[in-house]
Design an enzyme around this catalytic site. Structure first.
Site, PDB file in Angstrom:
ATOM      1  N   GLU A 137     -34.785 -34.814  53.441  1.00 57.34           N
ATOM      2  CA  GLU A 137     -33.861 -34.041  54.273  1.00 57.34           C
ATOM      3  C   GLU A 137     -32.413 -34.221  53.813  1.00 57.34           C
ATOM      4  OE1 GLU A 137     -34.446 -31.833  56.619  1.00 57.34           O
ATOM      5  OE2 GLU A 137     -36.622 -32.084  56.630  1.00 57.34           O
ATOM      6  N   ASP A 138     -32.186 -34.086  52.522  1.00 57.77           N
ATOM      7  CA  ASP A 138     -30.832 -34.082  51.954  1.00 57.77           C
ATOM      8  C   ASP A 138     -30.136 -35.433  51.938  1.00 57.77           C
ATOM      9  OD1 ASP A 138     -30.884 -31.512  51.282  1.00 57.77           O
ATOM     10  OD2 ASP A 138     -29.517 -30.787  52.821  1.00 57.77           O
ATOM     11  N   ALA A 139     -30.841 -36.490  52.318  1.00 60.65           N
ATOM     12  CA  ALA A 139     -30.178 -37.796  52.273  1.00 60.65           C
ATOM     13  C   ALA A 139     -30.010 -38.217  50.818  1.00 60.65           C
ATOM     14  CB  ALA A 139     -31.011 -38.824  53.018  1.00 60.65           C
TER      15      ALA A 139
END
Lengths: 381, 599
Positions: free
Chosen positions: B217-219
């Site tokens: 999730e884009d981390a």
């Protein structure tokens, strides 16, 4: 299988389900097997029942409300003639659930009886249903000020096509305006008022009124469209008038529908209206590609129709009939409810959810529905 | 016949509108008519609009005649050697500015190669279609338009070196990035805007791969070693302001160490940093509830007695202190006077911000993400030559967003870093990818940017090549330290006795209407009651009149104000409901509570 093998089942199950079980039962089955099936069936039926204390209303509201947030507000517009522009999506849902009396797009789907449904005299049928106003068959309206009369030119071809005779027209116009003298000579239509002292403004008003005068067809049906659905000719109309449509001998009353809930309630009764509420909401949800269990809609429809007349879910409808003052006040117009309650000295018994949340008491739902029954032993001072 | 309008007003007619319009244009290029005049011929109505008013938005373009731009290589040479200036080009009619209306009559070519005999103008550079910050996105023409936009928005939120005099400025709420760098992959706008004087990011080694799901999730995953070497480190500055206000009656605030008898005196410990003048000293380590500027104010209301008594002047404590959860070091103290002549004290607090889990980072392509995990350097994957990435970026962030420039920048950055040069990534005019790849190959690396890498924990070789390279990364100003918030017990509102709202007031987190519905839907009645217990009260209720009665703590007895001695029961309800009962009473309604046993 003997008849009383399923006796127990018959008393425990609703009629429809019981009949389905009997129908599906194998031809040759022993009594013990049948009893076993019945037992399993009952067990399954009991398992599917909602438990006491389940907040079905709230779950229904969430189940309809959450997908509702994903619905587009747009109404779809179709160019061309194949489909009429119908209110769909969220505006339509709001219209239904609010219990609006006047719809944005009232519509009927008229099914026809056998020879007509195959296309026999379909044009005649369609024209008989469409509303014809005087302005549709007459033009060049003018006022003769000197003799205080209205003159117009009739479209004789169109009248013949629609099957309007001079007598029919005269009768229709006399219904539309009282004390009217109608004079038809071929294409000429002359109209004047009986009373002598009619001013210019009266004649002008008469002219405007007569333009909209109803001549033939079904009142309110401004547009018709004949479509073929499943090898059958169906008449779609814009505008709804069930009562009038049912009087035509070629209309199949058992399959003709409208989207006007109040008209259905009026003509066919509250049970039919309930079904229309369910069908109409479900139709919208389906076209939006959403998935809502129909039982949630049934619950909503039940609530709306519980009193024998259709009520919207508004402060004038369902909410007004809530027993609790606090619940009503927490919805809309709190001051009105509080003041009225104080005038009549009403009491709130705190039997529902909202009131108890306000007072911070356990809500009578789920685990909160159980209460401890105590038996006082002796009198403690 | 054509109507002619000057600045919107009708002034007359001309025989041939089109010819008239082009003659004005010619005169303007020759310098007879002001260069600020624009003219627009409307074909459908044959009207001519001459505009000379101020405030029109205009853009410069190169004039084209017979498919040839008037700007020649000689011009450019002369510009380079400072023999010619922009204004000379305008005067010569080589460059002119068009407004929105005149653009309608122009056919502007984007590139010189596209020029046809019909063209009237040529774009000076395609870069001019972007704003200043958007021009800083390298290879932006390879990105989806939306991501170019978000990329430019992200750059505006980046920590950087915003002003060289920041040490003596009293800005509200600012951040400084400690070791900001010039990007390896830059655009023409970086030179024009002198970006090297106020950079806002760092060139980091980025590996595109997953890492145990901590970068989903884009981390992003950050190397602890990099942080310890100063990557992304910044300072946060916040001023505290106190003013000696003057009140009516000659009363004034006073900056001082509050005396122990002032109203609202905190505690001796809270004032420990204050010097004799009531102000904190620089480099003091302050934390939550410490007073930074001591101040007392005159009492809010003067009762008739107090006005005449000189001795019992009860002053109010009104010091400026650190808020809940804040800490830092006093950086700078300023004592001055404001324009009303009041003494003004400003104290700047500095706080070092080391990247932590939850801080936000972004590339220049709108690929923003939050730190998901900080990994010890020893556990980070490494390449064959021992290179350890600073950041691990998730490949799942690429396909749906179509930020091709993100990938190209990675290759370009790698090439530039290895070759020891800057790479030009100006939009529509960048160094081609093929050229960079060839250069990368010549430098001894695989041309597709992949490298063989090894698991940092086991030392095993990964079965696939990892896309690794150098990218310019921005640290954005959204930091957990400014946003983290939780509460178990805490302050309540005076009126409703419910918890306060908002992080600044150490407020509660509201269980709202829809959340309430989920509890009811699950039938969790007792849990719901517990959640709503924040303003629970026990009130005495008179059983004969049904109104809230009084409990006298001193005499330990309760009575009803209406009925006097009457049976009284204690019930539990929310204070908010007690309030609404009071409100009904104030409206002359009689809300009666009819009590019965609960069970």
């Amino acid at each position: 299988m003997s008849a009383d093998a399923l006796k127990e089942l018959k008393s425990a199950l609703p009629d429809g389900i019981y009949r389905a079980v009997v129908d599906l039962m194998p031809e040759k089955v022993s009594d013990s097997k049948a009893k076993e099936i019945a037992r399993k069936m009952l067990e399954e039926y009991e398992r599917m029942k909602v438990e006491a204390g389940e907040s079905v209303g709230l779950v229904a509201a969430e189940s309809i409300g959450e997908p509702g947030t994903q619905m587009t507000l747009d109404t779809f517009h179709f160019a061309g003639v194949s489909e009429m522009n119908v209110t769909m999506g969220l505006p339509r849902i709001i219209e239904i659930l609010d219990g609006r009396k006047t719809l944005a797009t009232p519509m009927m789907e008229i099914r026809l009886k056998k020879p007509y449904s195959d296309g026999q005299d379909i044009k005649k049928v369609a024209l008989a249903i469409r509303e014809t106003k005087l302005k549709d068959i007459a033009s060049q309206f003018s006022i003769n000020v000197a003799e205080s009369k209205v003159e117009a030119k009739l479209d004789v071809d169109k009248m013949r096509e629609l099957g309007i005779t001079d007598a029919v027209l005269e009768k229709a116009l006399k219904v539309a305006a009282k004390g009217l003298i109608v004079d038809i000579k071929g294409e000429e239509l002359v109209l004047r008022l009986k009373s002598k002292d009619s001013g210019v403004s009266d004649v002008f008003k008469l002219k405007e009124r007569l333009k909209e005068a109803f001549v033939k067809g079904v009142k309110g049906v401004s547009q018709i469209l004949v479509v073929k659905k499943n090898n059958e000719y169906v008449v779609l109309t814009f505008g709804s008038n069930l009562k009038k449509v049912f009087q035509f001998q070629f209309v199949d009353e058992t399959r003709t529908t409208t989207n006007d809930i109040f008209e259905v309630e009026d003509v066919l009764g509250i049970e039919a209206a309930r079904q229309v509420v369910i069908d109409e909401v479900y139709k919208v949800i389906e076209t939006q590609g959403l998935n809502v269990d129909i039982r949630h809609l049934m619950l909503v429809a039940d609530v709306m129709c519980a009193d024998g007349k259709v009520k919207g879910i508004t402060r004038y409808g369902v909410v007004r009939d809530k027993a609790s003052i606090l619940a009503r006040a927490s919805f809309e117009t709190p001051i009105k409810h509080i003041i009225n309650a104080s005038l009549y000295g009403e009491a709130d018994n705190l039997t529902s959810v909202v009131e108890n949340v306000m007072l911070n008491q356990p809500v009578p739902v789920g685990t909160g529905i159980t209460k401890l029954a105590t038996k006082p032993v002796g009198k403690s001072e | 016949m054509s109507d002619v309008y000057l600045s919107g007003k009708f002034v007359g007619t001309v025989e041939d509108g089109e010819a008239f319009a082009s003659s004005i244009k010619e005169e303007r290029r020759r310098g007879v008519v002001s260069e600020n005049v624009n003219v627009y011929y409307r074909h459908d109505t044959g009207e001519v609009y001459v505009e000379a008013a101020k405030g029109r938005l205009r853009r410069p373009l190169i004039v084209v005649r017979e498919g040839r731009p008037l700007l020649t290589p000689e011009h450019i040479d002369k510009l380079r050697s400072n023999e010619l200036r922009w204004s000379d080009l305008v005067r010569q009619g080589v460059i002119e500015c068009l407004d929105a209306a005149e653009e309608e009559n122009a056919l502007v070519a984007f590139f010189e190669e596209e020029l046809s005999p019909d063209n009237t103008h040529l774009e000076i550079t395609p870069l001019s279609m972007f704003g200043l910050v958007t021009s800083l996105v390298p290879y932006a023409n390879f990105n989806s338009a939306q991501k170019v936009n978000t990329g430019s928005k992200n750059q505006k939120q980046a920590l950087g070196f915003y002003a060289s005099n920041y040490l003596i400025r009293m800005d509200m709420d600012v951040n400084i990035l400690h070791n900001s760098q010039m990007p390896v992959v830059k655009s023409m706008m970086h030179d024009i805007s002198e970006y090297d004087k106020h950079p806002a990011g760092q060139n980091l080694v980025v590996a595109v791969m997953s890492y145990k799901g901590y970068n989903m999730e884009d981390a992003i995953i950050i190397n602890r070693g990099s942080i310890e070497r100063g990557m992304g480190r910044g300072s946060y500055y916040r001023p505290m302001i106190a003013e000696e206000l003057r009140y009516s009656g000659g009363l004034v605030d006073e900056v001082c160490i509050p005396a122990k008898d002032v109203k609202g005196y905190k505690s001796e410990r809270d004032y420990r940093f204050l010097e004799d003048d009531g102000i904190i000293y620089p480099e003091a380590q302050v934390s939550e509830s410490d007073v930074v500027i001591g101040k007392t104010s005159p009492p809010r209301f003067l009762s008739s007695m107090e006005q005449y008594s000189l001795s019992a002047e009860t002053r109010r404590e009104s010091s400026v202190g650190m808020k809940h959860g804040e800490e830092g070091i006093v950086d700078f103290v300023l004592i001055t006077e404001n324009n009303e002549g009041n003494k003004l004290v400003q104290v700047k607090i500095r706080d070092q911000r080391i990247p932590e889990v939850g801080d936000k980072f972004s590339s220049r392509h709108g690929q923003k993400g939050v730190v998901g995990l900080i990994v010890p350097e020893a556990d980070m994957p490494f390449t064959a030559c021992g290179m350890v990435p600073d950041i691990i970026f998730s490949p799942h962030s690429i396909p749906t967003r179509m930020t091709m420039a993100h990938l190209i920048e990675l290759i370009a950055g790698k090439t530039g870093a290895l070759a020891g040069r800057f790479v030009d990534g100006t939009v529509f005019d960048s160094e081609p990818e093929e050229k960079l790849r060839k250069e990368l190959l010549a430098l001894g690396f695989r041309d597709n940017g992949l490298e063989t890498m090894y698991d940092g924990e086991t030392g095993e070789q990964f079965e696939v090549g990892i896309f690794i390279g150098d990218m310019y990364y921005l640290r954005l100003k959204h930091m957990v330290a400014n946003k983290i918030h939780s509460r178990a017990r805490g302050p309540i509102q005076l009126l409703t006795r419910q918890p306060t709202e908002g992080r600044a007031k150490e407020g509660g987190l509201r269980l709202g209407e829809m959340e309430k519905d989920t509890f009811v839907a699950h039938g969790a009645a007792m849990l719901l009651k517990e959640r709503f217990d924040s303003d629970r009260t026990i009130v005495p209720v008179c059983e004969s009149c049904g109104m809230v009665a009084i409990y006298d703590e001193y005499k330990r007895r309760s009575y009803c104000q209406v009925c006097g001695e009457s049976p009284i029961s204690f019930i539990e309800l929310s204070y908010a409901f007690k309030l609404i009962l009071d409100e009904f009473k104030s409206l002359v309604l009689y809300p009666q509570l009819k009590l019965k046993t609960k069970y």
